[in-house]
Structure formats: structure tokens, C-alpha cells
Write a protein that holds these residues in place. Structure first.
Motif, mmCIF file in Angstrom:
data_model
loop_
_atom_site.group_PDB
_atom_site.id
_atom_site.type_symbol
_atom_site.label_atom_id
_atom_site.label_comp_id
_atom_site.label_asym_id
_atom_site.label_seq_id
_atom_site.Cartn_x
_atom_site.Cartn_y
_atom_site.Cartn_z
ATOM 1 N N ASP A 189 0.435 5.158 3.858
ATOM 2 C CA ASP A 189 0.555 4.964 2.412
ATOM 3 C C ASP A 189 1.694 5.811 1.852
ATOM 4 O OD1 ASP A 189 -1.641 3.365 2.735
ATOM 5 O OD2 ASP A 189 -3.026 4.640 1.588
ATOM 6 N N GLU A 193 4.977 4.485 -0.151
ATOM 7 C CA GLU A 193 5.280 5.040 -1.479
ATOM 8 C C GLU A 193 6.726 5.528 -1.551
ATOM 9 O OE1 GLU A 193 3.946 5.920 -5.375
ATOM 10 O OE2 GLU A 193 2.687 5.143 -3.768
ATOM 11 N N THR A 232 3.484 -1.470 -4.956
ATOM 12 C CA THR A 232 4.012 -0.102 -4.997
ATOM 13 C C THR A 232 5.414 -0.091 -5.589
ATOM 14 O OG1 THR A 232 2.739 0.339 -2.982
ATOM 15 C CG2 THR A 232 4.330 2.003 -3.649
#
Length: 415
Positions: A189, A193, A232
């Protein structure tokens, strides 16, 4: 124990005995085996009722719907995690859609107002290594200079990616983010990001997100997850940055699937305006056949469990044999993926080419050494991509006997 602790005479004798078997085994590419392809045979009868009308009333045997029929766009949108309107459905090859996207960047520019890349002095792309050889070859055809960045268990070295992105000649990055080829790693993750949020000197930077293995889990209860890159990016105002791709090539038929590109509304509108006169339409009969057979993501997940039942024993066999034959010798390491199609094997420095040559002489064909690096050059001559899916289990067992013996022989002779 290291290579100099291996009994060279004993290993050499075993290798010569294996050569005498006259094996002819192919583990060079990550292809589905016949039993996997057979899983989709019922799809060939999905239109036996002679109902060729899609949900929007179109006869799929005729011209039209160059973006794809609604059913297939909805299915692929669900898999990629975007609205259906942000999907262009294609034919059987997602790599073809990647190539088309690059071609538009070079001829027309990535978006209105940007200079076509063909008019730029230099175009560079970031590429995680070891990586996917077809990506490297594809970039070579467009004259894109590839900048290598080391792949780790959580994805590429993001400090290096962010540093390279400050170069205005760096126009993009191409990657397989989930169960990567060949490492089997999935981007964390935090990596997703940073890729979405990072500053790029090139305002038209494009992230080619080739999510080929997003449905290819080996275990129901132990699987990787990948953050939604589009959501994102949208959070950081970089939604135009990412172009996402996937296909059913290893879900249904490797030579007869359907594929998709998903992107921001602006990217989709721009691409659609350029391709509508490039093609009348893709094979909508095949698109309808697919969606009658696999109407939604849940159906795909159930179908992929059948694939996993065939593929999982092969991965477990490879990992078990590697540990049994090589574990503790300190002459190699290997990935232990939870999905995808490959296991990444790291031999001692300077041994990969020799191991592959020894295997070939004993009748086992592997992916060429260096294939997982641009221009086929592995600077350490270490990485070997193991593709366990194609051979039946017994053939795979024989191939592993050759492979592990070759690894020991190369290590012992090096020592």
C-alpha cells in the motif's frame, strides 16, 4: 554449507545419469497447461442458443461498439476497480493495448496539449528489475531508454524511483504490480501511495500498470492484496497519470481472451477519439461469449479456484524440491509467491547462464539467462525465472531433478 562442500564427483555422476534419460521438457514460458485451457471449453457453447443480442440491443455479429459491449466493459471494470465508463475493452492481448497506448503517446502525445514523444529528444522509462521481458522488448521497439530499479518484496525501490522521476526525460514507468513477473511480489500500500503522490518533472508522466495477475491467487485464505491505484491517484490529483491493463489470457484461453485498458475519463475520451477509426470494433462475439460464461467478478473468482487447484500443486512441488535439495547449502535463494505464474530463483553470482546451459544439455529448456533484464543482460548473471505451470506434474518433477543438480554442479565447479 556452501558450494565447496558439495561432492563434485557425486553431483557430476547424477548429472550424467540425468542426461542419459533423453528428456525433452519445456519450462521456458509461463503458459497454462492443457487441463487449465480445458476449464473454459464450456464457454465455446455459451452462444449455442443463437442469442447474439447484447444487453444494449446490439447484434454482436455486426459492426459497432468499438469500446466493447457493455457486459464486457462492466466485467473488466469490476476486476480493475473503476467505473465501467472508464474502460475500453479490446481483443485477446493486453500487451497489444499497451503498445497502442505507447504509440498514441509517440504519434499524438499522451493528451491534448502535450508534445508527441516522437518529437522529443529522448524518452526514458523506469523499469523494475528483475521484470517482464516483453515489456523490455516493447519499449525497445519505441526506442525508450530503460532505467533499472531494484525490485524488493514491497515493490520497486521507491527512493530511486522518486529520484529518477525528477529527470524531465523520464516520461513513465512500466510494471506488473501484483504477483510480479518474475518475482511474484505484490506492491505494498505504501508503494502504491508513493507512486500516486510522487512529483514528476515530466507533466505527461505515464504509469503503465499491467495488472495481468490480479485474479491469479494460489490460496483462498492466504493471498496478496493490491491497493486501487486509480483511487489513490485521484486522491492526489494525479488520476491522468495511470493507464491500467488486464486480460483473461490466463483465465480463459491464452490465445482467445478479452482485455482492457482503464484510465481517467479524460484519458479514455482521448484514446477513444483516436482509436475509433483505427478499428471498426474488436471481436464482440468473443466478448459476449466471455460474459455469458463469466458474467461478473464473483464468477471469475470461482473459475480461478479451479485454475488454482491445478497450478498450486506445481508451485508447492517446486518450492518443496528447492528446499529439499538446496535448502541450507547457501548457494541460492528463491521467492515464495502466493499467486501468479513464476518463481524467481537467485543463483550464485556468475552461475545463471551455466545452470541454464547445463539444463538444456540435459533436455530441460528454461527461460534464457538475462531475460528478466533489459537487453538480456543480468549484471550479476544470477536470476533465473522458473515457470512451473505448463509441464504436467511428473514432467515437472523430472525437470526439477535436472535443475537442482545443475545448480549444485555450477556451484561446486565455481567453488
Amino acid at each position: 554449507m556452501t558450494g565447496n562442500k558439495i561432492n563434485l564427483d557425486e553431483v557430476l555422476k547424477k548429472y550424467e545419469d540425468l542426461k542419459k534419460r533423453g528428456l525433452k521438457l519445456d519450462m521456458s514460458r509461463g503458459k497454462p497447461e492443457t487441463a487449465q485451457l480445458d476449464l473454459s471449453l464450456p464457454m465455446l457453447h455459451a452462444l449455442d442458443d443463437n442469442n447474439f443480442i447484447s444487453e444494449n440491443g446490439m447484434d454482436v455479429r455486426n459492426y459497432g461498439e468499438f469500446k466493447g459491449i457493455p457486459e464486457v466493459r462492466r466485467l473488466l471494470a469490476e476486476i480493475l476497480g473503476v467505473p465501467m465508463e472508464q474502460v475500453l475493452a479490446g481483443g485477446s492481448s493486453s500487451i497489444n493495448m499497451v503498445s497502442d497506448a505507447l504509440r498514441r503517446c509517440f504519434i499524438n502525445g499522451p493528451m491534448p496539449g502535450f508534445t508527441p514523444w516522437a518529437k522529443l529528444g529522448k524518452v526514458k522509462f523506469i523499469c523494475p528489475v528483475p521484470g517482464y521481458d516483453w515489456h523490455f522488448h516493447l519499449c525497445d521497439t519505441y526506442g525508450i531508454e530503460l532505467l533499472q530499479v531494484e525490485t524488493r518484496e514491497d515493490g520497486p525501490d521507491m527512493d530511486e524511483v522518486e529520484r529518477l522521476a525528477k529527470d524531465p526525460d523520464v516520461r513513465g514507468m512500466i510494471c506488473v504490480p501484483m504477483y510480479s513477473n518474475p518475482t511474484g511480489f505484490t506492491y505494498s500500500d505504501a508503494t502504491v501511495e508513493r507512486l500516486a503522490a510522487m512529483e514528476t518533472a515530466a507533466p505527461d508522466f505515464r504509469l503503465i500498470w499491467d495488472n495481468a495477475y490480479c485474479m491469479h491467487h494460489l490460496y483462498d485464505d492466504d493471498r496478496d492484496s493490491l491497493a486501487n491505484i486509480y483511487d489513490t491517484c485521484a486522491k492526489h490529483g494525479t488520476e491522468d497519470r495511470v493507464l491500467m491493463f488486464t486480460s483473461t489470457s490466463k483465465i480463459t484461453f491464452a490465445g482467445g481472451g478479452v482485455c482492457a485498458m482503464a484510465a481517467s475519463p479524460a484519458n479514455i475520451a482521448y484514446a477513444a477519439g483516436l482509436i475509433r477509426y483505427q478499428l471498426v470494433c474488436y471481436d464482440k462475439v468473443n466478448q459476449l461469449r466471455h460474459t455469458r460464461f463469466l458474467p461478473d467478478k464473483k464468477a471469475v473468482e470461482e473459475h480461478m479456484k479451479k485454475h488454482a487447484n491445478i497450478v498450486r500443486p506445481k508451485f508447492e512441488l517446486v518450492l518443496g524440491e528447492l528446499e529439499r535439495e538446496l535448502g541450507g547449502l547457501e548457494i541460492a535463494s528463491w521467492s515464495k509467491p502466493k499467486g501468479g505464474y513464476f518463481i524467481c530463483f537467485a543463483a550464485q553470482k556468475g552461475c545463471a547462464k551455466k545452470i541454464i546451459r547445463l539444463c538444456e544439455e540435459a533436455g530441460v529448456k528454461l527461460t534464457p539467462a538475462g531475460a528478466t533484464y533489459p537487453h538480456g543482460v543480468d549484471p550479476q548473471d544470477s536470476i533465473i525465472r522458473i515457470a512451473p505451470t505448463y509441464p504436467p506434474l511428473e514432467e515437472l518433477r523430472q525437470a526439477l531433478a535436472v535443475f537442482t543438480t545443475a545448480v549444485k554442479l555450477a556451484a561446486a565447479e565455481k567453488a
